[in-house]
Scaffold this active site. Structure first.
Site, PDB file in Angstrom:
ATOM      1  N   ASP A  68       0.813  -1.209   0.000  1.00 14.32           N
ATOM      2  CA  ASP A  68       0.000   0.000   0.000  1.00 14.32           C
ATOM      3  C   ASP A  68       0.853   1.268   0.000  1.00 14.32           C
ATOM      4  O   ASP A  68       0.459   2.287  -0.567  1.00 14.32           O
ATOM      5  CB  ASP A  68      -0.933   0.003   1.207  1.00 14.32           C
ATOM      6  CG  ASP A  68      -2.186  -0.839   0.966  1.00 14.32           C
ATOM      7  OD1 ASP A  68      -2.305  -1.427  -0.123  1.00 14.32           O
ATOM      8  OD2 ASP A  68      -3.033  -0.905   1.879  1.00 14.32           O
ATOM      9  N   GLY A  69       2.025   1.221   0.641  1.00 18.13           N
ATOM     10  CA  GLY A  69       2.897   2.397   0.649  1.00 18.13           C
ATOM     11  C   GLY A  69       3.359   2.756  -0.748  1.00 18.13           C
ATOM     12  O   GLY A  69       3.389   3.936  -1.137  1.00 18.13           O
ATOM     13  N   ARG A 186       4.591  15.496  25.465  1.00 17.75           N
ATOM     14  CA  ARG A 186       3.662  16.624  25.394  1.00 17.75           C
ATOM     15  C   ARG A 186       2.683  16.430  24.244  1.00 17.75           C
ATOM     16  O   ARG A 186       3.083  16.279  23.097  1.00 17.75           O
ATOM     17  CB  ARG A 186       4.430  17.931  25.196  1.00 17.75           C
ATOM     18  CG  ARG A 186       3.530  19.159  25.260  1.00 17.75           C
ATOM     19  CD  ARG A 186       4.346  20.427  25.254  1.00 17.75           C
ATOM     20  NE  ARG A 186       3.514  21.587  25.484  1.00 17.75           N
ATOM     21  CZ  ARG A 186       3.967  22.835  25.568  1.00 17.75           C
ATOM     22  NH1 ARG A 186       5.264  23.068  25.443  1.00 17.75           N
ATOM     23  NH2 ARG A 186       3.138  23.836  25.775  1.00 17.75           N
ATOM     24  N   ALA A 240      -5.638   8.986  20.947  1.00 17.52           N
ATOM     25  CA  ALA A 240      -5.327   9.085  22.378  1.00 17.52           C
ATOM     26  C   ALA A 240      -5.677  10.452  22.940  1.00 17.52           C
ATOM     27  O   ALA A 240      -4.827  11.129  23.530  1.00 17.52           O
ATOM     28  CB  ALA A 240      -3.851   8.763  22.628  1.00 17.52           C
TER      29      ALA A 240
END
Length: 362
Positions: A68-69, A186, A240
């Site tokens: 797919d890449g 962060r 997330a």
């Protein structure tokens, strides 16, 4: 259809891809078709899609040999020149490629003879508050062990630009556009706007906007929905997020999605189909919306997307569902659909042995 020029995008790290490329070149020579390799790593630097297409002689068919890449690289080139793209499957969990490597010669025969259909798929493009660039120090770090980065995206001169509407960038995404954190410790803080309205301000590892084609890529891994590649929609998925609302949102194609890096956020990276294209500072923003261009993918028969989903994701039946009986039968029934259902997209009828093409008997 008439094929006069083929461009090859080859995963050079796989021997089977190199062998398949040799087959394509032999077929081209036998059929008097110009064939040129599109070397995306040529001269130790990456070039724009337009430069690569021109160097290959403006092919009307792009053949990708890899997973797919590799197909994504070919799709970027094909969209730039409105060429057809044919994906030869040499990957592991691919959803994009069409034909297995042993069938590449017969696939090219089918294209030459017009025994194909052309599937049109949505692409994404974007505007931004500023031109996208990657800081020099970061580019050197990210290139470690990999090929060089793509050049900064060009500004589209055919579009108006303004302070409120930003700069129109020559960006093409088949899978997704992602805004993600740069520092592991962060998260990025981002205001997310759908159709001009604030949905919410997120603190997350990443925020992504995917096409239906890209719904089975990063968006799926982040918990997003599986969407038929034939659908027309934008899929927003947070990765997330540090908040209760962590669901994806599926927007209509005329409802653009904008992501603004908030004042107290760290810097954020912009990736397009997995390729880093720029870094944003607090206050910068990007707007993602469907491209006026479409990907024209070669199909040699009906695409059984849901059968491929079951196979590639190794989906299994719930034990309780088959505990007192047998597995669900294969669809479809063995008779053609009635007239009122003839317009529906259904998998092909089984062959004489009772199995679907490409699937073993159960």
């Amino acid at each position: 259809m008439t094929v006069s020029r083929i461009g090859l995008v080859v995963h050079g790290g796989r021997a089977e891809a190199v062998d398949a490329a040799r087959t394509v070149r032999e077929w081209s020579a036998q059929n008097d078709v110009h064939c040129a390799d599109i070397d995306v790593w040529q001269d130790g630097a990456r070039h724009s899609a337009q430069d690569e297409i021109e160097a290959a002689g403006d092919p009307d068919l792009i053949v990708t040999l890899g997973g797919d890449g590799t197909f994504l690289r070919g799709a970027r080139l094909a969209a730039e020149h409105d060429a057809l793209v044919l994906g030869v499957d040499l990957g592991r969990v691919g959803f994009l490629t069409e034909v297995p490597a042993p069938a590449v010669r017969s696939a090219l025969d089918a294209v030459r003879d017009g025994r194909l259909s052309v599937e049109s798929r949505m692409l994404l493009t974007m505007r931004a508050s500023c031109r996208l660039r990657v800081p020099a120090g970061m580019e050197a770090l990210l290139r470690y062990g990999r090929g060089p980065l793509l050049p900064p995206p060009r500004v589209r001169t055919d579009c108006e630009s303004g302070d409120e509407w930003g700069v129109a960038l020559n960006i093409t995404a088949l899978n997704d556009v992602v805004l993600e954190k740069l520092a592991r410790d962060r998260q990025v803080s981002v205001g997310v706007y759908l159709a001009g309205r604030l949905l919410a301000s997120y603190s997350a590892d990443a925020l992504l906007v995917a096409t239906p084609t890209g719904s089975t890529a990063y968006s799926f891994a982040a918990g997003g929905p599986v969407v038929s590649p034939r659908a027309e929609a934008l899929i927003f998925t947070p990765v997330a997020p540090h908040m209760t609302f962590n669901r994806s949102v599926v927007a209509a194609p005329d409802e653009p999605i904008a992501l603004r890096v908030l004042e107290r956020s760290g810097r954020a990276a912009v990736s397009v189909d997995g390729q880093l294209r720029g870094v944003l500072d607090p206050g910068d923003w990007i707007g993602v919306y469907p491209s006026p261009h479409r990907l024209r993918a070669v199909r040699l028969g009906p695409m059984d997307f849901y059968g491929r989903l079951r196979d590639r994701m190794n989906l299994t039946d719930a034990p309780a569902a088959v505990a007192d009986g047998s597995a669900a039968p294969l669809w479809p029934v063995r008779s053609p659909p009635p007239g009122d259902l003839a317009h529906l997209a259904l998998p092909p009828l089984p062959d004489a042995g009772g199995t679907l093409p490409g699937r073993p008997a159960s």
